[in-house]
Structure formats: structure tokens, C-alpha cells
Design an enzyme around this catalytic site. Structure first.
Site, PDB file in Angstrom:
ATOM      1  N   GLY A  45       0.795  -1.218   0.000  1.00  0.00           N
ATOM      2  CA  GLY A  45       0.000   0.000   0.000  1.00  0.00           C
ATOM      3  C   GLY A  45       0.826   1.267   0.000  1.00  0.00           C
ATOM      4  O   GLY A  45       0.404   2.300  -0.534  1.00  0.00           O
ATOM      5  N   CYS A  46       2.024   1.199   0.585  1.00  0.00           N
ATOM      6  CA  CYS A  46       2.829   2.420   0.764  1.00  0.00           C
ATOM      7  C   CYS A  46       3.223   3.095  -0.542  1.00  0.00           C
ATOM      8  O   CYS A  46       3.186   4.330  -0.631  1.00  0.00           O
ATOM      9  CB  CYS A  46       4.047   2.128   1.624  1.00  0.00           C
ATOM     10  N   PRO A  47       3.598   2.344  -1.598  1.00  0.00           N
ATOM     11  CA  PRO A  47       3.914   3.050  -2.845  1.00  0.00           C
ATOM     12  C   PRO A  47       2.711   3.773  -3.434  1.00  0.00           C
ATOM     13  O   PRO A  47       2.867   4.827  -4.070  1.00  0.00           O
ATOM     14  CB  PRO A  47       4.426   1.941  -3.776  1.00  0.00           C
TER      15      PRO A  47
END
Length: 198
Positions: A45-47
Site C-alpha cells: 500500500g505504501c507506494p
């Protein structure tokens, strides 16, 4: 409780514009600061979050906001992640500092460090030019945050900061805001209709 209080001061080494150097929160006082903690580089999810914020960076800059992102990863990991994935998602390098928080010391100051997982959770803080935390949003790693809501909140806090007016639920720029007065207590319904927001 951090809301309405002075943001905890910190310094951190980070990666920014092909350089690794130290950053201090106090160096950005006088601007609105968007402090975004995230679980880790090279995750799922972070990208999507960092690239979404990066694509809104020009709009945030026009609102006099400085973005800083933080995870427990090293600045060298941030550099490689930027080169191998993030820059491919947005078409250029990350436009804001990516800070390193080894051991979650900064995350602990902001109550977002999970010592069992060894990561900073998704925590987003809006800090006003006086250094006061106006907004905090903390999520588990499984759900990404909405940059449109970040911008809406930032505009609302800026409006209150300048005018002293309260912004109603779901307020967007140009809509009615409420000047606090004992005269309107119990009569807000005359000023604001939740069915058509004003």
C-alpha cells in the site's frame, strides 16, 4: 493526546533530491507541515500512498505546506525505492524528504510506532505554522489514506487559522463557514443544511 499540542521536536536523517542529510522539524516552522508515517519501503500500500501524495505536491506547495514522510527504513533504502519504483510511478523523483526512523523513536513520540510489528503505522499529522498539531489520522497498514481528504482538511484548517471561523462537516473551499457566536448556538440549522451543505 497530541491534538492541539505542540508537535514533538525531532531530527532525522533522510533522502531528498539525490542527497542524504539531516532534517529537523523546527527548520520548517512557519509553514504548514504534513508529516506522514508509513509502514515500509517496498510494501504493497505504501507506494500507492507516497506516489499519490507526490502527484498532489504542487497543490500542497501552493497551500504553503511542506510534506515529510517517515518510516523505519534507512535513507539508503529510501533512495533505492525511489529509483526502482516510486520514480516510475510518478515520472520523476519524490519531491519531498523521505526520513528514516530506526527503532521507531520518532514514531513513538507521535504514538504511531508498533513495537510488536517493528514499524510505524500509517499516521498523518497536519501541523500549523505555530507548530501545533491540528489533525491526526492513524490507520493500520491495510488501508491507504486519501490525499484529497488531506487537501480538504488542510484548506479547512488554513481557513480557520486565517478567519477564526469553524468549517462544517465536509466543508470545501468556497462553502459557508460559521463564525462562532452565542447567538447561533442552537440555531446552526438556519445557517447550514446537511442535505445540501449550506
Amino acid at each position: 493526546m497530541l491534538i492541539g499540542r505542540k508537535a514533538p521536536e525531532f531530527s532525522a536523517v533522510g533522502y531528498y533530491q539525490e542527497d542524504i542529510r539531516e532534517f529537523k522539524l523546527k527548520d520548517f516552522m512557519g509553514k504548514w507541515i504534513i508529516l506522514c508515517f508509513y509502514p515500509g519501503d517496498f510494501t504493497f500500500g505504501c507506494p500507492t500512498e507516497l506516489s499519490s501524495i507526490a502527484l498532489k505536491y504542487n497543490e500542497l506547495s501552493k497551500l504553503d505546506a511542506q510534506v515529510m514522510t517517515i518510516s523505519v527504513d534507512s535513507p539508503f533504502s529510501h533512495k533505492v525505492w525511489n529509483e526502482e519504483e516510486l520514480s516510475k510511478m510518478i515520472g520523476n523523483d519524490m519531491p519531498f524528504p523521505m526520513l528514516s526512523d530506526p527503532g521507531g523513536k520518532i514514531g513513538a513520540l507521535y504514538n504511531v510506532y508498533d513495537d510488536e510489528l517493528g514499524i510505524d503505522l500509517r499516521g498523518r499529522f497536519i501541523i500549523d505554522p505555530e507548530g501545533i498539531i491540528q489533525s491526526a489520522e492513524i490507520l493500520t497498514p491495510y488501508v491507504g489514506r486519501n490525499p484529497e481528504e488531506l487537501i480538504r482538511q488542510l484548506k479547512a484548517y488554513r481557513h480557520h487559522y486565517i478567519t477564526g471561523e469553524f468549517t462544517p462537516s465536509g466543508w470545501t473551499e468556497g462553502e459557508i463557514a460559521i463564525k462562532p457566536s452565542t447567538k447561533i448556538a442552537g440555531r446552526v440549522w438556519k445557517l447550514w443544511d446537511p442535505k445540501n451543505k449550506g
